[in-house]
Design a protein around this motif. Sequence first.
Motif, PDB file in Angstrom:
ATOM      1  N   VAL A   1       0.841  -1.194   0.000  1.00 33.77           N
ATOM      2  CA  VAL A   1       0.000   0.000   0.000  1.00 33.77           C
ATOM      3  C   VAL A   1       0.881   1.251   0.000  1.00 33.77           C
ATOM      4  N   ARG A   2       2.044   1.152   0.628  1.00 37.64           N
ATOM      5  CA  ARG A   2       3.008   2.256   0.550  1.00 37.64           C
ATOM      6  C   ARG A   2       3.532   2.404  -0.884  1.00 37.64           C
ATOM      7  N   ILE A   3       4.004   1.315  -1.456  1.00 34.54           N
ATOM      8  CA  ILE A   3       4.453   1.297  -2.862  1.00 34.54           C
ATOM      9  C   ILE A   3       3.541   0.328  -3.601  1.00 34.54           C
ATOM     10  N   ARG A   4       2.709   0.847  -4.484  1.00 33.80           N
ATOM     11  CA  ARG A   4       1.666   0.030  -5.125  1.00 33.80           C
ATOM     12  C   ARG A   4       1.788   0.143  -6.639  1.00 33.80           C
ATOM     13  N   ASP A   5       1.834  -0.998  -7.294  1.00 37.83           N
ATOM     14  CA  ASP A   5       1.969  -1.032  -8.758  1.00 37.83           C
ATOM     15  C   ASP A   5       3.184  -0.221  -9.213  1.00 37.83           C
ATOM     16  N   GLY A   6       4.259  -0.281  -8.428  1.00 39.17           N
ATOM     17  CA  GLY A   6       5.489   0.420  -8.779  1.00 39.17           C
ATOM     18  C   GLY A   6       5.477   1.906  -8.477  1.00 39.17           C
ATOM     19  N   ILE A   7       4.421   2.408  -7.855  1.00 37.44           N
ATOM     20  CA  ILE A   7       4.295   3.850  -7.571  1.00 37.44           C
ATOM     21  C   ILE A   7       4.669   4.104  -6.118  1.00 37.44           C
ATOM     22  N   GLU A   8       5.761   4.863  -5.917  1.00 37.40           N
ATOM     23  CA  GLU A   8       6.202   5.157  -4.559  1.00 37.40           C
ATOM     24  C   GLU A   8       5.230   6.127  -3.885  1.00 37.40           C
ATOM     25  N   LYS A   9       5.109   6.008  -2.569  1.00 38.09           N
ATOM     26  CA  LYS A   9       4.226   6.848  -1.748  1.00 38.09           C
ATOM     27  C   LYS A   9       2.783   6.820  -2.266  1.00 38.09           C
ATOM     28  N   TRP A  10       2.355   5.672  -2.728  1.00 40.63           N
ATOM     29  CA  TRP A  10       1.018   5.558  -3.315  1.00 40.63           C
ATOM     30  C   TRP A  10      -0.058   5.985  -2.312  1.00 40.63           C
ATOM     31  N   VAL A  11       0.053   5.532  -1.069  1.00 39.06           N
ATOM     32  CA  VAL A  11      -0.984   5.833  -0.083  1.00 39.06           C
ATOM     33  C   VAL A  11      -1.065   7.331   0.187  1.00 39.06           C
ATOM     34  N   LEU A  12       0.069   8.017   0.164  1.00 37.46           N
ATOM     35  CA  LEU A  12       0.058   9.468   0.362  1.00 37.46           C
ATOM     36  C   LEU A  12      -0.544  10.172  -0.853  1.00 37.46           C
ATOM     37  N   ARG A  13      -0.192   9.714  -2.036  1.00 34.48           N
ATOM     38  CA  ARG A  13      -0.760  10.307  -3.257  1.00 34.48           C
ATOM     39  C   ARG A  13      -2.286  10.222  -3.234  1.00 34.48           C
ATOM     40  N   GLU A  14      -2.793   9.050  -2.848  1.00 36.36           N
ATOM     41  CA  GLU A  14      -4.238   8.876  -2.822  1.00 36.36           C
ATOM     42  C   GLU A  14      -4.882   9.737  -1.735  1.00 36.36           C
ATOM     43  N   ALA A  15      -4.212   9.860  -0.605  1.00 39.90           N
ATOM     44  CA  ALA A  15      -4.746  10.689   0.473  1.00 39.90           C
ATOM     45  C   ALA A  15      -4.819  12.154   0.068  1.00 39.90           C
ATOM     46  N   MET A  16      -3.885  12.569  -0.804  1.00 38.14           N
ATOM     47  CA  MET A  16      -3.782  13.967  -1.208  1.00 38.14           C
ATOM     48  C   MET A  16      -4.279  14.206  -2.644  1.00 38.14           C
ATOM     49  N   VAL A  17      -5.002  13.260  -3.218  1.00 35.36           N
ATOM     50  CA  VAL A  17      -5.376  13.333  -4.630  1.00 35.36           C
ATOM     51  C   VAL A  17      -6.153  14.604  -4.958  1.00 35.36           C
ATOM     52  N   ASN A  18      -6.938  15.099  -4.032  1.00 39.65           N
ATOM     53  CA  ASN A  18      -7.720  16.307  -4.294  1.00 39.65           C
ATOM     54  C   ASN A  18      -7.006  17.589  -3.881  1.00 39.65           C
ATOM     55  N   VAL A  19      -5.810  17.423  -3.346  1.00 39.63           N
ATOM     56  CA  VAL A  19      -4.999  18.570  -2.930  1.00 39.63           C
ATOM     57  C   VAL A  19      -3.931  18.881  -3.961  1.00 39.63           C
ATOM     58  N   LEU A  20      -3.384  17.838  -4.589  1.00 36.90           N
ATOM     59  CA  LEU A  20      -2.263  17.994  -5.513  1.00 36.90           C
ATOM     60  C   LEU A  20      -2.731  18.249  -6.945  1.00 36.90           C
ATOM     61  N   PRO A  21      -1.966  19.011  -7.734  1.00 34.29           N
ATOM     62  CA  PRO A  21      -2.225  19.103  -9.169  1.00 34.29           C
ATOM     63  C   PRO A  21      -2.051  17.730  -9.819  1.00 34.29           C
ATOM     64  N   ARG A  22      -2.794  17.464 -10.877  1.00 35.77           N
ATOM     65  CA  ARG A  22      -2.754  16.165 -11.526  1.00 35.77           C
ATOM     66  C   ARG A  22      -1.334  15.782 -11.953  1.00 35.77           C
ATOM     67  N   GLU A  23      -0.576  16.727 -12.504  1.00 36.93           N
ATOM     68  CA  GLU A  23       0.771  16.401 -12.977  1.00 36.93           C
ATOM     69  C   GLU A  23       1.688  15.988 -11.833  1.00 36.93           C
ATOM     70  N   LEU A  24       1.463  16.535 -10.647  1.00 40.40           N
ATOM     71  CA  LEU A  24       2.291  16.168  -9.506  1.00 40.40           C
ATOM     72  C   LEU A  24       1.831  14.842  -8.921  1.00 40.40           C
ATOM     73  N   TYR A  25       0.544  14.634  -8.887  1.00 41.22           N
ATOM     74  CA  TYR A  25      -0.006  13.363  -8.408  1.00 41.22           C
ATOM     75  C   TYR A  25       0.537  12.193  -9.227  1.00 41.22           C
ATOM     76  N   GLU A  26       0.713  12.399 -10.523  1.00 41.04           N
ATOM     77  CA  GLU A  26       1.168  11.333 -11.421  1.00 41.04           C
ATOM     78  C   GLU A  26       2.693  11.287 -11.576  1.00 41.04           C
ATOM     79  N   ARG A  27       3.397  12.246 -11.008  1.00 41.51           N
ATOM     80  CA  ARG A  27       4.829  12.379 -11.254  1.00 41.51           C
ATOM     81  C   ARG A  27       5.644  11.413 -10.413  1.00 41.51           C
ATOM     82  N   LYS A  28       6.709  10.888 -10.998  1.00 40.15           N
ATOM     83  CA  LYS A  28       7.641  10.026 -10.292  1.00 40.15           C
ATOM     84  C   LYS A  28       8.465  10.856  -9.328  1.00 40.15           C
TER      85      LYS A  28
END
Length: 639
Positions: free
Chosen positions: A523-550
């Motif tokens: 859940v921390r690193i999911r499908d190769g995406i680091e900090k996945w759980v944080l990204r999802e928690a902040m999905v409505n706070v972050l710009p789309r390009e940053l949410y998707e950025r490595k």
Amino acid sequence: MCGITGFWNPRRTNQRDLRFALNPMLDVLDHRGPDERGSRFFCEQGVALGHTRLSIIGLDCGHQPIETDDGNYAATVNGELYGYKTIRTQLACEEFACNGKSDSAITLPLYLKHGLSFVEKLRGEFAIVLYDQTEQRLILIRDRFGIKPLYYHVGDSGLVWGSEVKSILQHPDVTPQLCPKAAAHQMMQVMVPGSTAFENVHAIKPGHMLIAKLRGDRLEIQTKRWWDMEFPESHETGVDPTEYVQGVKERLIDAVATRLEADVPVGCYLSGGIDSCSILGLATHLQQSPIKAFTIAFDSDEYDESNIARRMAERTGAEQELLRLTEKELYGPAFERATWHAERTFYNTLAVAKWHMSRRVRACNYKAVITGEGSDELFGGYAFFKRDWLGRDQGDKILAGAILAEEDQSHPAWQDVCGFTPSWIQPWMMVLDRVRPLLSSSIQDLLANYDPVAEVAAAIDPDMVRGRNRLDVSQYTWSKTMLEGQILTWGGDRMDMANSMEARPAFLDHHVAEYATTIPPDVRIRDGIEKWVLREAMVNVLPRELYERKKFAFMAPPAHTDPVKRAAVQEMIDHWLTKDRVNAVGVFNQEKLAKFLSDAWNETDPSMARRNDIIINHTLQIHMLHGQYVEGLPLPAVD
């Protein structure tokens, strides 16, 4: 946020002598607390407590040292203790009233009520020194992650301590001397937890306390751990991650809201990363007025994130202060001054950039900012965590030579304690191998019987890593070494407080951290995406390009990337690495070092060029530290 220092010498009991010894120790910490200065002496016992104050909470009522009415207890506090109003009220209802209304005032009443376990009630970033005259006991305490520094020296004349090593070195019974073992560790970037660059000066480890008690005319000293970052021995598999996403969101909102409380304005550091952008996004919703955001920009597109930071500032309506830095600011006098504040070497001029940024923050009349440090440690954000969990990623070439090893490394000490050699230490093992041939014969002889890599491994508690998931082990070992020894020192407190500015890392709130350790690795690193759980928690706070950025490594551009930077570094080499100085310091073989330096700028392999940059930075700074602290050379002025 403050500077604390002092000593306990049972044979030094004259108040004039105590004050004469303490004043220079306070003078050198003036940058940590320019607003007020205080001291308290227990002359019969030979105890001196000193404090320099940066007033942020309780501007008119926060004088330190803090004392009880009977004068039997005194304390000095560096940092912030959150939730103090509730604790203060609870204590008053139980007849443990606080003297004063600052956050630090809860320290002594909590101690009187709970004894040594009082520290478990504290939330925040702090270093505390508390003297109990009734028990003739002194306690030095450091917060859970080591956000606030605290160092000590034990000698025949007793115990000396300080927020920074430089205050200890001002004590008349302490002789400044660089430690040769520490020089080897600095060259490979990784210090042994609890060590410093100086002989016989130690750091209180994060989550630890030192207890000194008078036995006859001598001090009996012990240390104990009171908190650790404990991962479970097993995690659930195939869980619905929704619960963890919500859990991170709730705790992070609370941590940011808590850190916005102050009696002065609080801003935010803003890079182009998920961590600082999340902090700014939450702070914007929590605060009525616009947030002031402070951003560093570099003159290299490959290392600059300021464009994304600018878009985040626009999205949140933040007032952005942008600081553009070139070789003029990153090298020369500012590099030397940052080294003096760091009290150890650093591999990248990001430390110098942070020094400039804290100076800009203060110029804007801000004393406090919330920062994003700790997110990568908790949620698996670094490339080496991902490598230990999922294996090699061919897209990490820009990090090779500095953050990642281009070839797998292994060490038996790490294999024994962890079952594998964590990826984070592997590039530094390669740096050490590159450095060994350049060292003087005396250091070579030292290393014949001393293995720096094994010494770092020996500092890891095997009970905290054995049987744990590989990602947990990687995160734990990094957090016990590089988080405290690098990110929170020369990358954090030391550069911030150099200009009397307090940083508040919301992710390192222990409520957030203790929850994060329970989150399953996938859940921390999911499908190769680091900090996945944080990204999802902040999905409505972050710009789309940053949410998707490595994940992007926040570093200053190395010198080899630009001929102007190379020239600036060469100017420092010509001044600090002369034949006479190299021979006098005695860490390097002068002839071999000279050849290495002459060849370094011609290196064409990118990984090796980055490694050469690291070695040059460390080499320069070892000689600077010797000049500044051992020889007593003056610091240059910075424009």
